[in-house]
Design a protein around this motif. Structure first.
Motif, short mmCIF file in Angstrom:
data_model
loop_
_atom_site.label_atom_id
_atom_site.label_comp_id
_atom_site.label_asym_id
_atom_site.label_seq_id
_atom_site.Cartn_x
_atom_site.Cartn_y
_atom_site.Cartn_z
N ILE A 121 -2.75 18.62 3.55
CA ILE A 121 -2.59 17.66 4.36
C ILE A 121 -3.40 16.55 3.22
O ILE A 121 -2.16 15.44 2.73
CB ILE A 121 -3.18 17.59 5.76
N ASN A 122 -4.23 16.33 2.68
CA ASN A 122 -4.64 15.16 1.78
C ASN A 122 -4.12 15.30 0.36
O ASN A 122 -4.17 13.84 -0.26
CB ASN A 122 -6.34 15.39 1.32
N THR A 123 -3.46 15.96 -0.20
CA THR A 123 -2.89 16.14 -1.18
C THR A 123 -1.99 15.59 -0.78
O THR A 123 -1.14 14.40 -1.36
CB THR A 123 -2.73 17.72 -2.09
N MET A 124 -0.70 15.38 0.84
CA MET A 124 0.28 15.30 0.95
C MET A 124 0.27 13.54 0.74
O MET A 124 1.00 12.50 0.67
CB MET A 124 1.05 16.02 2.39
N GLU A 125 -0.87 13.41 1.39
CA GLU A 125 -1.37 11.77 1.37
C GLU A 125 -0.81 11.36 -0.02
O GLU A 125 -0.67 10.33 0.14
CB GLU A 125 -2.60 11.58 2.18
N LEU A 126 -2.53 11.63 -1.22
CA LEU A 126 -2.29 11.09 -2.14
C LEU A 126 -0.04 11.26 -2.97
O LEU A 126 -0.11 10.60 -4.10
CB LEU A 126 -2.33 11.83 -3.00
N GLN A 127 0.64 12.21 -2.21
CA GLN A 127 1.94 12.83 -3.44
C GLN A 127 2.69 11.13 -2.55
O GLN A 127 3.26 10.39 -3.30
CB GLN A 127 2.85 13.74 -3.12
N ILE A 128 2.81 11.48 -1.41
CA ILE A 128 3.63 10.21 -0.34
C ILE A 128 3.30 8.51 -1.14
O ILE A 128 4.23 8.20 -1.38
CB ILE A 128 3.50 10.71 0.95
N ASP A 129 1.99 8.62 -1.02
CA ASP A 129 1.35 7.45 -1.47
C ASP A 129 1.69 7.11 -2.58
O ASP A 129 2.58 5.45 -3.85
CB ASP A 129 0.13 6.84 -1.53
N GLU A 130 1.55 8.12 -3.60
CA GLU A 130 2.09 7.74 -5.14
C GLU A 130 4.11 7.79 -5.06
O GLU A 130 4.39 6.60 -5.68
CB GLU A 130 2.09 9.08 -5.72
N GLU A 131 5.12 8.14 -4.07
CA GLU A 131 5.66 8.08 -4.39
C GLU A 131 6.19 6.32 -3.92
O GLU A 131 7.42 5.83 -4.53
CB GLU A 131 6.76 8.91 -3.04
N CYS A 132 5.55 6.05 -2.39
CA CYS A 132 5.52 4.60 -1.84
C CYS A 132 5.27 3.66 -3.32
O CYS A 132 6.64 2.72 -3.95
CB CYS A 132 5.51 4.12 -1.15
N LEU A 133 4.04 3.89 -3.96
CA LEU A 133 4.00 2.18 -5.53
C LEU A 133 5.08 3.01 -6.14
O LEU A 133 5.68 1.95 -6.27
CB LEU A 133 2.90 3.71 -6.14
N ALA A 164 3.79 3.79 3.59
CA ALA A 164 2.40 3.98 3.50
C ALA A 164 1.50 4.19 4.53
O ALA A 164 0.31 4.72 4.46
CB ALA A 164 2.71 3.40 2.04
N LYS A 165 1.60 2.87 5.40
CA LYS A 165 0.45 3.01 6.81
C LYS A 165 -0.09 4.42 7.01
O LYS A 165 -0.82 4.30 6.98
CB LYS A 165 0.73 1.70 7.18
N SER A 166 1.40 4.73 7.27
CA SER A 166 1.80 6.02 8.39
C SER A 166 1.20 7.21 7.41
O SER A 166 0.06 7.77 8.15
CB SER A 166 2.77 6.33 8.74
N THR A 167 0.66 7.32 6.19
CA THR A 167 -0.23 8.66 5.65
C THR A 167 -0.88 8.19 5.75
O THR A 167 -2.10 9.57 5.67
CB THR A 167 0.55 8.35 4.26
N THR A 168 -1.77 7.33 5.59
CA THR A 168 -3.39 7.20 6.30
C THR A 168 -3.47 7.09 7.81
O THR A 168 -4.74 8.41 7.99
CB THR A 168 -3.77 5.44 5.98
N ASP A 169 -3.24 7.26 9.22
CA ASP A 169 -3.05 7.52 10.01
C ASP A 169 -3.20 9.11 10.50
O ASP A 169 -3.74 9.60 10.72
CB ASP A 169 -2.00 6.75 10.66
N LEU A 170 -1.78 9.50 9.67
CA LEU A 170 -1.88 10.91 9.40
C LEU A 170 -2.77 11.84 8.84
O LEU A 170 -3.86 12.85 9.47
CB LEU A 170 0.03 11.15 8.39
N GLU A 171 -3.75 11.62 8.20
CA GLU A 171 -4.18 11.86 7.25
C GLU A 171 -5.27 11.63 7.92
O GLU A 171 -6.31 12.66 8.35
CB GLU A 171 -4.63 11.09 5.60
N ARG A 172 -5.84 10.59 8.28
CA ARG A 172 -7.16 11.08 9.66
C ARG A 172 -6.73 11.54 10.78
O ARG A 172 -8.12 12.14 10.93
CB ARG A 172 -7.38 8.61 10.14
#
Lengths: 247, 273
Positions: free
Chosen positions: A64-76, A96-104
């Motif tokens: 999940i942590n890896t996915m968060e980083l990947q999706i944030d990079e896509e957003c950027l 981008a905001k939802s990935t943070t909540d999903l990771e939490r």
């Protein structure tokens, strides 16, 4: 109508841009599916005091942590290269905001699983099982609804999730009160009850994060920031969007 | 704690009609067509342009944004067979009134075009041009006004040592700033910019945008641009036009994050066409 397309609007002139936005949103929903699975396995592990299942949940958190980083990079990348505007911009921000909540939520699920490992080493007791089952299924449903509302851009459903969070808080308070009673009645199981309280706390936090994602969905579709809005205002907003055609 | 309005429709509505005190140009039910063409260039356009703000007109080619801009200093008068109806008022005065002196109007409403068009004269004489027409001939006054205009156009430091050199030796970006200096030397109230940066490289473009930002403290600026990002960067208000009609007009912040018309949404997100 919406299906794979992220909105009710027409396709971009740039097919590549379309594909990038769709991929970004699909990756978020994929991450959401994984987090949902983590939550349900964490709840099972604590209800059954199954340390093996709990270990598996903790190990899978890395994914999940890896996915968060990947999706944030896509957003950027989309922000930098496409300069999205209007609904596209709101989509990128919401993702981008939802990935943070999903990771939490993933972190909290791991925390619940860690309590299962502690409990597996203690003598059996049935103290908080019902409370955990009830709150767990409630926040599980909230997470499912919030992800569905994201996939379908369903504002009404997203607002329902936000409104529902109060009930989760009430259930959490009631559960804590009954666990306190268990502790008084049966001091021999205080350690078990303490771990169950930590698990309940984790579940309650998951409800908060699911609510945050639902708020991002309302922003994405309506362009209205509903964070810190009062209940009556939210209900009025829901009434106003449900009468509008096309939603 | 911040309180929120709950009426979503109210949130999406255009900003309230500006008070008369803030309106510089008022357009009422303006229509324009050219006799030689069957198409209507502008159809029933109404909007208010606030004073000392930057207002951007965006829209696809042929949408009428340049035609609308040209109505503000009666440039369309120069096109044979143009028929106009409705009202355009500058500070409350109808600029299409019979008694209006068009030359005086154009002094109040300056214009800068897409490709820089300095006169084949010295840098100094380019900026002095309008002032001389106004009858300013004293060397000391001219020197002062020209320095002021060149400074305000952010060009002074680059040309102060070669004011007698030909304007045509300047780079494209410098020429465009020179043209802006020439326009502001006569102290207009409104500055119309028609694609002012589309022939310039990105750095010169940013200089012009920075200049627009500084000039809006003194002038009402209306800019037509094909570059949506530019409109988003420089303007306070944005009007989206299509097929001669005004589709949406509102604060730039709102228009680029949450437009209320699907047509605007399609255009600014690149779904138009």
């Amino acid at each position: 109508m919406q299906g794979d397309q992220h909105s009710q609007y027409r396709q971009h002139i740039s097919g590549q841009f379309n594909a990038e936005l769709d991929a970004m949103k699909n990756h978020l929903l994929e991450m959401g599916g994984l987090v949902e699975q983590q939550l349900s396995r964490a709840i099972t592990s604590i209800l059954q005091r199954d340390s093996g299942e709990a270990e598996a949940v903790i190990a899978a958190d890395r994914e999940i942590n890896t996915m968060e980083l990947q999706i944030d990079e896509e957003c950027l990348r989309i922000l930098a290269r496409r300069q999205p505007a209007a609904s596209d911009l709101r989509l990128v921000l919401a993702v981008a905001k939802s990935t943070t909540d999903l990771e939490r939520i993933g972190d909290e699920a791991s925390k619940v699983a860690r309590q299962a490992i502690h409990l597996s080493e203690l003598p059996p007791s049935a103290s908080g099982v019902n409370e955990i089952r009830q709150l767990g299924s409630h926040v599980g449903a909230m997470l499912r609804d919030t992800l569905d509302s994201f996939a379908r851009l369903d504002v009404g459903r997203a607002i329902d999730v936000v409104l529902d969070d109060n009930r989760v808080d009430e259930e959490y308070d009631a559960a804590m009160a009954s666990l306190e009673t268990y502790m008084r009645q049966d001091p021999a199981h205080i350690r078990s009850v303490l771990f169950e309280m930590w698990a309940l706390r984790g579940l309650e936090r998951i409800g908060d994060h699911a609510t945050n994602i639902a708020e991002h969905v309302v922003y994405l579709v309506e362009g209205v920031d509903v964070r810190h809005m009062r209940m009556d205002e939210l209900r009025a907003l829901k009434a106003s969007v449900s009468v509008r055609p096309g939603l | 704690m911040k309180t929120h309005s709950i009426d979503v429709h109210a949130l999406k509505r255009a900003p309230a009609r500006a008070g008369d005190d803030d309106v510089c140009l008022r357009v009422e039910e303006l229509s324009l067509h050219y006799l030689r063409s069957q198409n209507v260039a502008l159809e029933n356009v109404s909007l208010e342009i606030p004073r000392r703000r930057v207002t951007a007109f965006i829209g696809p080619s042929g949408c009428g944004k340049s035609s609308l801009l040209r109505c503000f200093n009666r440039m369309n008068d120069l096109i044979e067979g143009s028929v106009i109806s409705g009202r355009v008022s500058l500070e409350g005065e109808d600029i299409y009134d019979r008694g209006v002196d068009v030359a005086a109007l154009r002094r109040r409403v300056g214009m800068v075009f897409q490709s820089p068009n300095p006169f084949p004269k010295s840098i100094y004489e380019n900026v002095a041009f309008g002032l001389r027409i106004q009858g300013v001939n004293k060397k000391r006054v001219l020197d002062e006004e020209i320095e002021k205009a060149l400074r305000n156009a952010a060009l002074w430091d680059e040309v102060k040592d070669r004011l007698d050199g030909s304007a045509l030796t300047l780079s494209g970006g410098q020429q465009q700033r020179l043209v802006i200096a020439r326009a502001i030397a006569v102290q207009p109230e409104v500055l119309l910019l028609d694609e002012p940066a589309s022939a310039l490289d990105p750095i010169s473009t940013l200089r012009i945008e920075e200049l627009i930002y500084e000039l809006k403290t003194r002038y009402t600026i209306v800019i037509v641009t094909h570059n949506m990002q530019q409109a988003a960067r420089v303007s306070d208000m944005t009007a989206f036009m299509n097929l001669g009609r005004l589709v949406e007009y509102g604060e730039t912040d709102t228009l680029f994050t949450n437009p209320r018309e699907p047509q605007t949404e399609d255009y600014i997100t690149g779904r138009y066409g």
